[in-house]
Design a protein around this motif. Structure first.
Motif, PDB file in Angstrom:
ATOM      1  N   ILE A 172       0.831  -1.248   0.035  1.00 10.71           N
ATOM      2  CA  ILE A 172       0.026   0.081   0.017  1.00 10.71           C
ATOM      3  C   ILE A 172       0.643   1.251  -0.022  1.00 10.71           C
ATOM      4  N   PHE A 173       1.871   1.204   0.645  1.00 13.96           N
ATOM      5  CA  PHE A 173       2.570   2.438   0.762  1.00 13.96           C
ATOM      6  C   PHE A 173       3.132   3.035  -0.507  1.00 13.96           C
ATOM      7  N   PRO A 174       3.855   2.170  -1.330  1.00 20.12           N
ATOM      8  CA  PRO A 174       4.162   2.891  -2.662  1.00 20.12           C
ATOM      9  C   PRO A 174       3.026   3.247  -3.349  1.00 20.12           C
ATOM     10  N   GLU A 175       1.865   2.622  -3.484  1.00 20.23           N
ATOM     11  CA  GLU A 175       0.837   3.245  -4.031  1.00 20.23           C
ATOM     12  C   GLU A 175       0.315   4.424  -3.739  1.00 20.23           C
ATOM     13  N   VAL A 176       0.069   4.638  -2.456  1.00 22.34           N
ATOM     14  CA  VAL A 176      -0.341   5.926  -1.830  1.00 22.34           C
ATOM     15  C   VAL A 176       0.554   6.858  -2.012  1.00 22.34           C
ATOM     16  N   VAL A 210      -7.153  16.545  -5.402  1.00 20.59           N
ATOM     17  CA  VAL A 210      -6.684  16.929  -4.185  1.00 20.59           C
ATOM     18  C   VAL A 210      -7.425  16.148  -3.026  1.00 20.59           C
ATOM     19  N   ARG A 211      -8.728  15.766  -3.224  1.00 23.23           N
ATOM     20  CA  ARG A 211      -9.491  14.639  -2.352  1.00 23.23           C
ATOM     21  C   ARG A 211      -8.830  13.419  -2.387  1.00 23.23           C
ATOM     22  N   MET A 212      -8.548  13.035  -3.412  1.00 24.67           N
ATOM     23  CA  MET A 212      -7.815  11.648  -3.507  1.00 24.67           C
ATOM     24  C   MET A 212      -6.285  11.516  -2.841  1.00 24.67           C
ATOM     25  N   ARG A 213      -5.528  12.709  -3.041  1.00 26.22           N
ATOM     26  CA  ARG A 213      -4.515  12.789  -2.681  1.00 26.22           C
ATOM     27  C   ARG A 213      -4.451  12.828  -1.084  1.00 26.22           C
ATOM     28  N   SER A 214      -5.301  13.722  -0.561  1.00 19.77           N
ATOM     29  CA  SER A 214      -5.855  13.651   0.887  1.00 19.77           C
ATOM     30  C   SER A 214      -5.960  12.497   1.594  1.00 19.77           C
ATOM     31  N   GLN A 215      -6.874  11.490   0.797  1.00 26.08           N
ATOM     32  CA  GLN A 215      -6.907  10.409   1.196  1.00 26.08           C
ATOM     33  C   GLN A 215      -5.850   9.555   1.306  1.00 26.08           C
ATOM     34  N   ALA A 216      -5.115   9.616   0.601  1.00 27.39           N
ATOM     35  CA  ALA A 216      -3.604   8.713   0.226  1.00 27.39           C
ATOM     36  C   ALA A 216      -3.006   9.113   1.746  1.00 27.39           C
ATOM     37  N   ILE A 217      -2.852  10.302   2.124  1.00 27.18           N
ATOM     38  CA  ILE A 217      -1.965  10.581   3.203  1.00 27.18           C
ATOM     39  C   ILE A 217      -2.775  10.160   4.658  1.00 27.18           C
ATOM     40  N   THR A 249      -1.248   7.629   7.374  1.00 32.13           N
ATOM     41  CA  THR A 249      -1.166   7.901   8.365  1.00 32.13           C
ATOM     42  C   THR A 249      -1.747   6.884   9.321  1.00 32.13           C
ATOM     43  N   ASN A 250      -2.825   6.278   9.056  1.00 33.47           N
ATOM     44  CA  ASN A 250      -3.582   5.261   9.366  1.00 33.47           C
ATOM     45  C   ASN A 250      -2.577   4.072   9.882  1.00 33.47           C
ATOM     46  N   ALA A 267      -0.360  13.606   9.664  1.00 29.44           N
ATOM     47  CA  ALA A 267       0.699  12.712   9.297  1.00 29.44           C
ATOM     48  C   ALA A 267       2.260  13.209   9.798  1.00 29.44           C
ATOM     49  N   LEU A 268       2.351  14.383   9.668  1.00 27.09           N
ATOM     50  CA  LEU A 268       3.624  14.808  10.389  1.00 27.09           C
ATOM     51  C   LEU A 268       3.863  14.712  11.702  1.00 27.09           C
ATOM     52  N   THR A 269       2.611  15.042  12.343  1.00 24.20           N
ATOM     53  CA  THR A 269       2.507  15.054  13.761  1.00 24.20           C
ATOM     54  C   THR A 269       2.809  13.672  14.336  1.00 24.20           C
ATOM     55  N   VAL A 270       2.103  12.649  13.375  1.00 23.43           N
ATOM     56  CA  VAL A 270       2.354  11.173  13.818  1.00 23.43           C
ATOM     57  C   VAL A 270       3.887  10.915  13.848  1.00 23.43           C
TER      58      VAL A 270
END
Length: 209
Positions: free
Chosen positions: A38-42, A54-61, A65-66, A120-123
């Motif tokens: 999953i990581f390489p694809e997102v 932008v919405r799809m890219r936000s979901q990828a991040i 993070t999850n 994500a950066l906070t995590v």
């Protein structure tokens, strides 16, 4: 999984929505099979603003993070898990997160995407500070601070005043992004000389010049 690498935009969007849910519940036995796929694809989706909206890219991040939180939680009991699963992706994701957080608002960036990036950066800062070199920490914190201060008008418009402009802005975000964006800007002071960034419940000391 195949819809992440092939298929229509609609099938990709559906796969992203499913992954957003299932990545909350990945256990340590599933992680070695799931994370490297999953990581390489997102990462590819998040990094390519010309192909993905932008919405799809936000979901990828959010998916990143999850999974990062799950890996770090499991890493408390399995010490080698974080290095094995997160280590190979830490540098490219950190570079991309800092780069895209600096982009001005527009078709390829908005408050929803930046909220996902800040979380994500906070995590990463919270869970793997040792893996982030001092150089990266010095880049991350000023970038986050600038984003939060420049987003103050969004907080005032959306949360304090609830203007028509904020209704239009919030209507473009997903439900998860709306909840996160409403509390994105929340700096508090630890003392007069040591401001503190409280990001999504995590306090990060930040030394101002």
């Amino acid at each position: 999984m195949m819809y992440l690498t092939q298929g229509s935009q609609e099938s990709l969007q559906g796969s992203m929505c499913v992954l957003l849910e299932v990545t909350h519940n990945v256990d340590d036995k599933q992680m070695p099979q799931v994370v490297p796929v999953i990581f390489p694809e997102v990462y590819k989706i998040f990094s390519d603003s010309s192909r993905y909206n932008v919405r799809m890219r936000s979901q990828a991040i959010q998916i990143f993070t999850n999974l990062t939180e799950s890996v770090c939680s499991a890493g408390e009991y399995n010490k080698g898990l974080v290095k094995e699963l997160l280590g190979p992706f830490l540098l490219p994701f950190t570079e991309a997160l800092v780069k895209h957080l600096q982009e001005p608002d527009g078709p390829a960036s908005d408050v929803g995407l930046k909220t996902a990036i800040v979380k994500a950066l906070t995590v990463l800062v919270k869970h793997v500070p040792k893996q982030l070199s001092q150089c990266w920490l010095l880049q991350i914190l000023p970038t986050v601070w600038n984003t939060l201060t420049h987003s103050a008008h969004v907080y005032v418009a959306c949360v304090v005043n609830e203007t028509e402009e904020s209704d239009e802005l919030m209507s473009k975000l997903t439900q998860t992004e709306r909840l996160s964006a409403s509390k994105m800007w929340s700096p508090v002071s630890l003392s007069s000389s040591t401001p503190l960034l409280r990001l999504h419940g995590s306090a990060v000391p930040f030394a101002m010049e």
